[in-house]
Each structure stands twice: as C-alpha cells, then as structure tokens.
Design an enzyme around this catalytic site. Structure first.
Site, PDB file in Angstrom:
ATOM      1  N   ARG A 217       0.846  -1.202   0.000  1.00 16.70           N
ATOM      2  CA  ARG A 217       0.000   0.000   0.000  1.00 16.70           C
ATOM      3  C   ARG A 217       0.871   1.237   0.000  1.00 16.70           C
ATOM      4  O   ARG A 217       1.864   1.327   0.741  1.00 16.70           O
ATOM      5  CB  ARG A 217      -0.933   0.032   1.216  1.00 16.70           C
ATOM      6  CG  ARG A 217      -1.667   1.384   1.346  1.00 16.70           C
ATOM      7  CD  ARG A 217      -2.889   1.333   2.179  1.00 16.70           C
ATOM      8  NE  ARG A 217      -3.462   2.665   2.356  1.00 16.70           N
ATOM      9  CZ  ARG A 217      -4.194   3.321   1.448  1.00 16.70           C
ATOM     10  NH1 ARG A 217      -4.464   2.747   0.283  1.00 16.70           N
ATOM     11  NH2 ARG A 217      -4.672   4.528   1.686  1.00 16.70           N
ATOM     12  N   LEU A 218       0.492   2.207  -0.822  1.00 15.55           N
ATOM     13  CA  LEU A 218       1.067   3.554  -0.767  1.00 15.55           C
ATOM     14  C   LEU A 218       0.137   4.376   0.113  1.00 15.55           C
ATOM     15  O   LEU A 218      -1.001   4.644  -0.271  1.00 15.55           O
ATOM     16  CB  LEU A 218       1.136   4.188  -2.156  1.00 15.55           C
ATOM     17  CG  LEU A 218       1.959   3.497  -3.237  1.00 15.55           C
ATOM     18  CD1 LEU A 218       1.890   4.311  -4.516  1.00 15.55           C
ATOM     19  CD2 LEU A 218       3.385   3.334  -2.803  1.00 15.55           C
ATOM     20  N   CYS A 233     -12.154  11.972   7.153  1.00 17.20           N
ATOM     21  CA  CYS A 233     -11.605  11.218   6.032  1.00 17.20           C
ATOM     22  C   CYS A 233     -11.622   9.729   6.368  1.00 17.20           C
ATOM     23  O   CYS A 233     -12.056   9.331   7.454  1.00 17.20           O
ATOM     24  CB  CYS A 233     -10.183  11.685   5.710  1.00 17.20           C
ATOM     25  SG  CYS A 233      -8.999  11.387   7.048  1.00 17.20           S
ATOM     26  N   CYS A 235      -8.675   7.900   6.054  1.00 19.63           N
ATOM     27  CA  CYS A 235      -7.248   7.541   6.048  1.00 19.63           C
ATOM     28  C   CYS A 235      -6.866   6.615   7.190  1.00 19.63           C
ATOM     29  O   CYS A 235      -6.167   5.606   6.982  1.00 19.63           O
ATOM     30  CB  CYS A 235      -6.393   8.801   6.094  1.00 19.63           C
ATOM     31  SG  CYS A 235      -6.695   9.944   4.732  1.00 19.63           S
ATOM     32  N   GLN A 238      -8.136   3.116   6.671  1.00 21.13           N
ATOM     33  CA  GLN A 238      -7.405   2.467   5.582  1.00 21.13           C
ATOM     34  C   GLN A 238      -6.020   2.011   6.043  1.00 21.13           C
ATOM     35  O   GLN A 238      -5.577   0.915   5.690  1.00 21.13           O
ATOM     36  CB  GLN A 238      -7.274   3.428   4.398  1.00 21.13           C
ATOM     37  CG  GLN A 238      -8.551   3.592   3.597  1.00 21.13           C
ATOM     38  CD  GLN A 238      -8.319   4.355   2.309  1.00 21.13           C
ATOM     39  OE1 GLN A 238      -7.454   5.215   2.233  1.00 21.13           O
ATOM     40  NE2 GLN A 238      -9.086   4.041   1.295  1.00 21.13           N
ATOM     41  N   GLU A 260       1.468  14.935   3.373  1.00 19.09           N
ATOM     42  CA  GLU A 260       0.246  15.309   4.078  1.00 19.09           C
ATOM     43  C   GLU A 260      -0.659  16.177   3.211  1.00 19.09           C
ATOM     44  O   GLU A 260      -0.198  17.021   2.448  1.00 19.09           O
ATOM     45  CB  GLU A 260       0.636  16.091   5.346  1.00 19.09           C
ATOM     46  CG  GLU A 260      -0.514  16.509   6.216  1.00 19.09           C
ATOM     47  CD  GLU A 260      -0.989  15.423   7.156  1.00 19.09           C
ATOM     48  OE1 GLU A 260      -2.225  15.288   7.310  1.00 19.09           O
ATOM     49  OE2 GLU A 260      -0.141  14.729   7.758  1.00 19.09           O
ATOM     50  N   GLY A 261      -1.973  15.933   3.329  1.00 19.59           N
ATOM     51  CA  GLY A 261      -2.944  16.764   2.629  1.00 19.59           C
ATOM     52  C   GLY A 261      -2.832  16.683   1.125  1.00 19.59           C
ATOM     53  O   GLY A 261      -2.950  17.689   0.434  1.00 19.59           O
ATOM     54  N   ARG A 262      -2.609  15.451   0.614  1.00 14.84           N
ATOM     55  CA  ARG A 262      -2.411  15.265  -0.830  1.00 14.84           C
ATOM     56  C   ARG A 262      -1.244  16.097  -1.348  1.00 14.84           C
ATOM     57  O   ARG A 262      -1.261  16.625  -2.460  1.00 14.84           O
ATOM     58  CB  ARG A 262      -3.688  15.593  -1.615  1.00 14.84           C
ATOM     59  CG  ARG A 262      -4.855  14.684  -1.319  1.00 14.84           C
ATOM     60  CD  ARG A 262      -6.053  14.999  -2.194  1.00 14.84           C
ATOM     61  NE  ARG A 262      -7.207  14.179  -1.810  1.00 14.84           N
ATOM     62  CZ  ARG A 262      -8.430  14.349  -2.290  1.00 14.84           C
ATOM     63  NH1 ARG A 262      -8.663  15.341  -3.151  1.00 14.84           N
ATOM     64  NH2 ARG A 262      -9.419  13.563  -1.920  1.00 14.84           N
ATOM     65  N   ASP A 294      -4.619  17.193  -6.553  1.00 16.99           N
ATOM     66  CA  ASP A 294      -3.719  16.272  -5.867  1.00 16.99           C
ATOM     67  C   ASP A 294      -2.290  16.642  -6.243  1.00 16.99           C
ATOM     68  O   ASP A 294      -1.920  16.590  -7.415  1.00 16.99           O
ATOM     69  CB  ASP A 294      -4.032  14.827  -6.289  1.00 16.99           C
ATOM     70  CG  ASP A 294      -3.390  13.777  -5.394  1.00 16.99           C
ATOM     71  OD1 ASP A 294      -2.354  14.093  -4.764  1.00 16.99           O
ATOM     72  OD2 ASP A 294      -3.911  12.653  -5.331  1.00 16.99           O
ATOM     73  N   ARG A 296       0.479  15.177  -4.867  1.00 11.97           N
ATOM     74  CA  ARG A 296       1.416  14.140  -4.430  1.00 11.97           C
ATOM     75  C   ARG A 296       2.277  13.623  -5.583  1.00 11.97           C
ATOM     76  O   ARG A 296       1.892  13.688  -6.743  1.00 11.97           O
ATOM     77  CB  ARG A 296       0.655  12.964  -3.806  1.00 11.97           C
ATOM     78  CG  ARG A 296       0.026  13.274  -2.471  1.00 11.97           C
ATOM     79  CD  ARG A 296      -0.822  12.140  -1.960  1.00 11.97           C
ATOM     80  NE  ARG A 296      -2.039  11.980  -2.747  1.00 11.97           N
ATOM     81  CZ  ARG A 296      -3.000  11.096  -2.463  1.00 11.97           C
ATOM     82  NH1 ARG A 296      -2.860  10.294  -1.410  1.00 11.97           N
ATOM     83  NH2 ARG A 296      -4.075  11.012  -3.217  1.00 11.97           N
TER      84      ARG A 296
END
Length: 362
Positions: A217-218, A233, A235, A238, A260-262, A294, A296
């Site tokens: 998982r990322l 959220c 998160c 998950q 953090e925060g996309r 996004d 990221r």
C-alpha cells in the site's frame, strides 16, 4: 570545487529562507527578480522590495480564477501591487480564508507581456516549501550583485525547473525491528531523498519474497486521520485495515509517504478544512488555495519498492492513479486489492467527492 552547493542544495536553502520570510534572488538568461513568499513576507521587507521597483504578486491560475484576475500567462497570473496597499492585501491575494467574509476588491491589474518564468519558479519554490503558492516579486537589474551585497540565496531558474520536476533519488538510511499489534515480525525502513525534502518510511511485515508480487500500500501521511482518528476522512481506517491485512497474510509492505494533505502540507490542509467548513468540497478548497486536486508524487513509492527489491505488487488501493503511476515507473501491478473501509456520516460527502472528481473506486 566540491564545496560549491549544487542546485538541489541551493533550492533547499531557498525553501528555508522563504519559510522564514527572507526573500531570495531568482535569475535566468533574461533577467533577475527578488522574490518573497506572500505568506511569510513582512511589512519591512515589502518596503525593501518597493524601494527596488514595482512589485507584483504571482499566483496560480487556480487562485486567479477565484479572484477573477486574468491569467495571461496560462498557468499563473502576475497581479500588480497597488501603491496604497499593505501586507494585508497581499496575504488576502494568497490566502482564501476571508474570501467570503471580506472579498478582495478588484479589478485586479494582471501584467501581460514579458517573461513569466521567474514568477513561475517563485511559485514552485513556495509550493515546495509547503507554503501558499503565491510570491511577491520585483525585477532587479543585477541579481548576483544584490544577492552578494545582502547574503541572499540566488537560484538559477533555468536549472531549478528540471530539478524540481525530477524525482529525487532515495537512500535507505537505516532499518530496525518494530514488533506491532498486527505482526511481531515488523521492520521499519527510513528513506531519505537527496534533495533534502521529507523522509519517507517503508513498514515491512514478515519476510516478503522479492520474486513474487508483494501485498503493498502507498499511504500518504494523515496526521488528523492516522493519529487523531479524524472522522473527516477514511485515512486512519485504511491504514489500520492495510496493516491488518498484511498481518493476516503474513507478509507485506506499507509505504508511509510524508505527503500530508495530498502533498500540500498540514498547514495548507487545515486551511482546506476551514474552507470545507464554509461549504466547499475538498477539490474546490484546494483550488481556492491555488493548488491542484492532488499534488502528491507517487514516483517516490515506486522508487522505494524497487530499492527494496520488489518488482511487482498486489496494490491495496481504491485510486486507479496509483496503479497507473506504479506501472509507468517500472513496478508491475498484478492486482488491485480494494480497501473500502472508513465510511461514516461525517465523511460521506468527502468520499463521494473522491469518487466523482478524483476517480476513486468506492
């Protein structure tokens, strides 16, 4: 000499300077400008910029759309700073916190003509420093002389562009055994990028073989969800579900990426949360701040996996973009494993927006 700082090292210095409110000199073949972050610049240094010429505020096209400012340069707008305004006006251009209560009064005069590359570089620098993506610039006739006279960091915009776009190589600094509730056979690897940015972590469960697809998982850091158990959220659920699944399987790798925060940082994420309280969804809030949906960089995850010896994964994700990114950067995704947990009454709208606007499969 080897003592001379590289462009990556100069950029790291520039990010620190901007975060503290110190302007930097940015130059290219066509000219030079003194640039400060709109978020951290103070009145005294604004006066210094004005003493050198007529400053402008560079904002992204996303922020310009909110302010109804013309983005003649396509991806950004260069808005002239009127003589009568103070730092409150400049921060209002950058920060949407009071857009509804105290709208910025236009019309705003956007510059057109001339090059926008120095403004573009300044915005990119502010963004990479996890500041609001807005900068105050004033052209200067001799950038090197100004930098030398005041001890300022000087950045070559032509060299900085490719460096900021490139994925910095990751170094495996150290790893140590960490027994966890889901598995006593846990190990945490710390990876450090060469460009001085945030470290990232790989949590290895068991001893996953390198010659078969690993359950992976990322996971982007979420202080509010992972640590505080935020209900805004999914998160935290998950994260815990992914680790539990790896524990059940006896092997896996969870990449904990400090994005953090996309990718906009915790301070800007809290700004986005405040905008959500005003009625905007998560994507609209990012746009009003001047960011994309996004920000990221998932190339980091692919690089770490390859450095750990993994060439294929069974990816725990609801985000098809992660699958595409992995495969595009040399890591085969043999299976997308859904991770549909964490729905509650307080995040239902957030998850609906992720599905409709960001393509998540929920």
């Amino acid at each position: 000499m080897a003592l001379d700082p590289t462009i990556a090292e100069q950029l790291s210095r520039a990010r620190a300077d901007l975060r503290m409110g110190l302007p930097v000199v940015i130059h290219d073949c066509c000219g030079a400008a003194l640039a400060g972050a709109a978020e951290t610049l103070d009145a005294t240094r604004l006066a210094d910029l004005r003493a050198l010429g007529s400053p402008h505020v560079a904002i992204t096209a996303r922020r310009a759309e909110t302010l109804k400012a013309r983005a003649y340069d396509g991806d950004l707008a260069r808005v002239a700073v009127p003589d009568a305004v103070d730092m409150g006006w400049i921060r209002g251009m950058a920060d949407p916190a009071n857009d509804l209560a105290m709208p910025m009064k236009g019309p705003h005069v956007s510059l057109r003509g001339g090059g926008a590359d120095l403004s573009r570089a300044a915005i990119a620098l502010a963004k990479s420093a996890r500041l609001l993506p807005a900068a105050v610039l004033v052209p200067v006739p001799d950038g090197p002389a100004l930098a030398a006279a005041h001890g300022l960091t000087m950045i070559d915009a032509t060299a900085a562009g490719p460096e900021m776009e490139a994925a910095s190589p990751m170094r495996d600094v150290i790893s140590g055994r960490v027994p966890m509730a889901v598995s006593e056979a846990g190990r945490v690897h710390v990876f450090r990028p060469d460009n001085g940015a945030e470290e990232h972590y790989a949590v290895e469960i068991g001893r996953p073989p390198r010659d078969r697809p690993v359950l992976a998982r990322l996971h982007s850091a979420c202080f509010t969800g992972d640590v505080l158990g935020s209900l805004k959220c999914d998160c935290g659920p998950q994260l815990r579900a992914a680790l539990a699944r790896m524990g059940e399987d006896g092997a896996g790798v969870l990449l904990y990426l400090n994005q953090e925060g996309r990718g906009i940082g915790l301070a800007n994420k809290m700004r986005a949360y405040s905008l959500q309280d005003q009625g905007f969804d998560t994507v609209e809030a990012n746009h009003r701040l001047g960011f994309e949906d996004d920000e990221r960089d998932f190339r980091i995850g692919a690089d770490i996996l390859k450095r750990m010896g993994f060439g294929s994964v069974r990816l725990l994700t609801n985000n098809p973009r992660k699958v595409t990114m992995m495969q595009g950067h040399g890591v085969e995704v043999t299976e997308r494993v859904p991770l549909q947990v964490g729905l509650n009454p307080l995040n239902a709208k957030y998850l609906d927006t992720k599905a409709k606007k960001s393509g998540h499969i929920l």
